[in-house]
Design an enzyme around this catalytic site. Structure first.
Site, PDB file in Angstrom:
ATOM      1  N   LYS A 187       0.640  -1.204  -0.047  1.00  0.00           N
ATOM      2  CA  LYS A 187       0.050   0.005   0.231  1.00  0.00           C
ATOM      3  C   LYS A 187       0.756   1.254   0.097  1.00  0.00           C
ATOM      4  CE  LYS A 187      -3.768  -2.303   2.417  1.00  0.00           C
ATOM      5  NZ  LYS A 187      -4.309  -2.082   3.918  1.00  0.00           N
TER       6      LYS A 187
ATOM      7  N   HIS B  66       0.896  -7.276  17.549  1.00  0.00           N
ATOM      8  CA  HIS B  66       0.031  -8.273  17.642  1.00  0.00           C
ATOM      9  C   HIS B  66      -0.793  -8.403  18.965  1.00  0.00           C
ATOM     10  CE1 HIS B  66       3.878 -10.197  17.853  1.00  0.00           C
ATOM     11  NE2 HIS B  66       3.763 -10.326  16.512  1.00  0.00           N
TER      12      HIS B  66
HETATM   13  C1  LIG Z   1      -3.747  -3.250  -1.631  1.00  0.00           C
HETATM   14  C2  LIG Z   1      -4.276  -4.511  -0.752  1.00  0.00           C
HETATM   15  C3  LIG Z   1      -3.147  -4.862   0.094  1.00  0.00           C
HETATM   16  C4  LIG Z   1      -5.323  -4.229  -0.002  1.00  0.00           C
HETATM   17  O1  LIG Z   1      -5.831  -5.084   0.959  1.00  0.00           O
HETATM   18  P1  LIG Z   1      -6.855  -5.621   1.432  1.00  0.00           P
HETATM   19  O2  LIG Z   1      -6.837  -6.583   2.427  1.00  0.00           O
HETATM   20  O3  LIG Z   1      -7.753  -6.113   0.162  1.00  0.00           O
HETATM   21  O4  LIG Z   1      -7.935  -4.508   1.945  1.00  0.00           O
HETATM   22  P2  LIG Z   1      -7.599  -3.472   3.249  1.00  0.00           P
HETATM   23  O5  LIG Z   1      -8.841  -3.449   3.922  1.00  0.00           O
HETATM   24  O6  LIG Z   1      -6.460  -3.991   3.767  1.00  0.00           O
HETATM   25  O7  LIG Z   1      -7.204  -2.226   2.721  1.00  0.00           O
HETATM   26  C5  LIG Z   1      -8.234  -1.454   1.845  1.00  0.00           C
HETATM   27  C6  LIG Z   1      -7.721  -0.026   1.540  1.00  0.00           C
HETATM   28  O8  LIG Z   1      -6.444  -0.343   0.860  1.00  0.00           O
HETATM   29  C7  LIG Z   1      -6.335   1.104   0.221  1.00  0.00           C
HETATM   30  N1  LIG Z   1      -5.691   0.698  -1.143  1.00  0.00           N
HETATM   31  C8  LIG Z   1      -6.164  -0.221  -2.019  1.00  0.00           C
HETATM   32  N2  LIG Z   1      -5.383  -0.250  -3.387  1.00  0.00           N
HETATM   33  C9  LIG Z   1      -4.308   0.288  -2.884  1.00  0.00           C
HETATM   34  C10 LIG Z   1      -2.919   0.661  -3.459  1.00  0.00           C
HETATM   35  N3  LIG Z   1      -2.913   0.240  -4.724  1.00  0.00           N
HETATM   36  N4  LIG Z   1      -2.068   1.436  -2.774  1.00  0.00           N
HETATM   37  C11 LIG Z   1      -2.529   1.921  -1.863  1.00  0.00           C
HETATM   38  N5  LIG Z   1      -3.746   1.682  -1.052  1.00  0.00           N
HETATM   39  C12 LIG Z   1      -4.388   1.025  -1.676  1.00  0.00           C
HETATM   40  C13 LIG Z   1      -7.613   1.467  -0.112  1.00  0.00           C
HETATM   41  O9  LIG Z   1      -7.785   2.786   0.640  1.00  0.00           O
HETATM   42  C14 LIG Z   1      -8.526   0.382   0.674  1.00  0.00           C
HETATM   43  O10 LIG Z   1      -9.672   1.323   1.109  1.00  0.00           O
HETATM   44  P3  LIG Z   1     -10.799   1.803   0.422  1.00  0.00           P
HETATM   45  O11 LIG Z   1     -11.123   0.774  -0.733  1.00  0.00           O
HETATM   46  O12 LIG Z   1     -11.776   2.033   1.264  1.00  0.00           O
HETATM   47  O13 LIG Z   1     -10.522   3.045   0.009  1.00  0.00           O
HETATM   48  C15 LIG Z   1      -4.508  -5.523  -1.738  1.00  0.00           C
HETATM   49  O14 LIG Z   1      -5.371  -5.282  -2.639  1.00  0.00           O
HETATM   50  C16 LIG Z   1      -3.908  -6.595  -2.387  1.00  0.00           C
HETATM   51  O15 LIG Z   1      -3.085  -6.459  -3.151  1.00  0.00           O
HETATM   52  N6  LIG Z   1      -4.159  -7.823  -1.467  1.00  0.00           N
HETATM   53  C17 LIG Z   1      -3.138  -9.034  -1.976  1.00  0.00           C
HETATM   54  C18 LIG Z   1      -4.091  -9.988  -1.581  1.00  0.00           C
HETATM   55  C19 LIG Z   1      -3.484 -11.364  -1.778  1.00  0.00           C
HETATM   56  O16 LIG Z   1      -2.686 -11.771  -2.770  1.00  0.00           O
HETATM   57  N7  LIG Z   1      -4.085 -12.100  -0.975  1.00  0.00           N
HETATM   58  C20 LIG Z   1      -3.759 -13.748  -0.977  1.00  0.00           C
HETATM   59  C21 LIG Z   1      -2.909 -14.163   0.031  1.00  0.00           C
HETATM   60  S1  LIG Z   1      -2.131 -15.843  -0.227  1.00  0.00           S
END
Ligand SMILES: CC(C)(COP(=O)(O)OP(=O)(O)OC[C@H]1O[C@@H](n2cnc3c(N)ncnc32)[C@H](O)[C@@H]1OP(=O)(O)O)[C@@H](O)C(=O)NCCC(=O)NCCS
Length: 117
Positions: free
Chosen positions: A62, A103
């Site tokens: 992020k 944690h």
């Molecule tokens: C960006 C990422 C880390 C967000 O994580 P998430 O768990 O989906 O969501 P969270 O609740 O932690 O965070 C959401 C917020 O991240 C922020 N966000 C989304 N994309 C972003 C980006 N490219 N850069 C910075 N912040 C970002 C937004 O503000 C969002 O909130 P909003 O939609 O209300 O504005 C996610 O999209 C990602 O890449 N996840 C990888 C998941 C993955 O591979 N999982 C499998 C595990 S094996």
């Protein structure tokens, strides 16, 4: 100059459940160095450690603005601790950001700050 901030929070129960099913999740999230650290921990600490690293890597993605994906995979990010336990975060083997991990009984959370001099 600060160039990015990121934060993430994860439920320990969710991580514990996924990790109990198969080693695939931790093998995807943790680098080999981190997997070796994980293997030396007690069961309680394993869940905290894995959840904390997962949160830190999501927070880093992020701060970078990319999310986790092709440009920034879990394997590209590594967290190493110094002798006192302070974590540092590396992207493609270069120290890049400031990280803090926490944690409690139910959650792990992490914050990452990226800066240039
Ligand atoms: C960006 C990422 C880390 C967000 O994580 P998430 O768990 O989906 O969501 P969270 O609740 O932690 O965070 C959401 C917020 O991240 C922020 N966000 C989304 N994309 C972003 C980006 N490219 N850069 C910075 N912040 C970002 C937004 O503000 C969002 O909130 P909003 O939609 O209300 O504005 C996610 O999209 C990602 O890449 N996840 C990888 C998941 C993955 O591979 N999982 C499998 C595990 S094996």
């Amino acid at each position: 100059m600060i160039t990015g901030i990121g934060i993430d929070i994860v439920e320990l129960s969710r991580i514990r459940r996924i990790d109990a099913k198969s080693p695939k999740f931790r093998e995807r999230v943790l680098t080999e160095f981190e997997q070796a650290e994980y293997s030396r921990l007690t069961e309680t600490r394993k869940a905290e450690f894995l959840a904390g690293r997962f949160a830190a890597k999501e927070a880093f993605s992020k701060a970078k603005g990319t999310g986790i994906g092709g440009a920034c995979s879990f394997q590209d990010i590594e967290i190493r601790k110094d002798a006192k336990g302070k974590p540092s975060i590396y992207f493609k083997h270069m120290e890049t950001g400031l990280v803090s991990i926490t944690h409690s009984k139910e959650f792990a959370a992490a914050q990452v700050l990226l800066q240039t001099i």
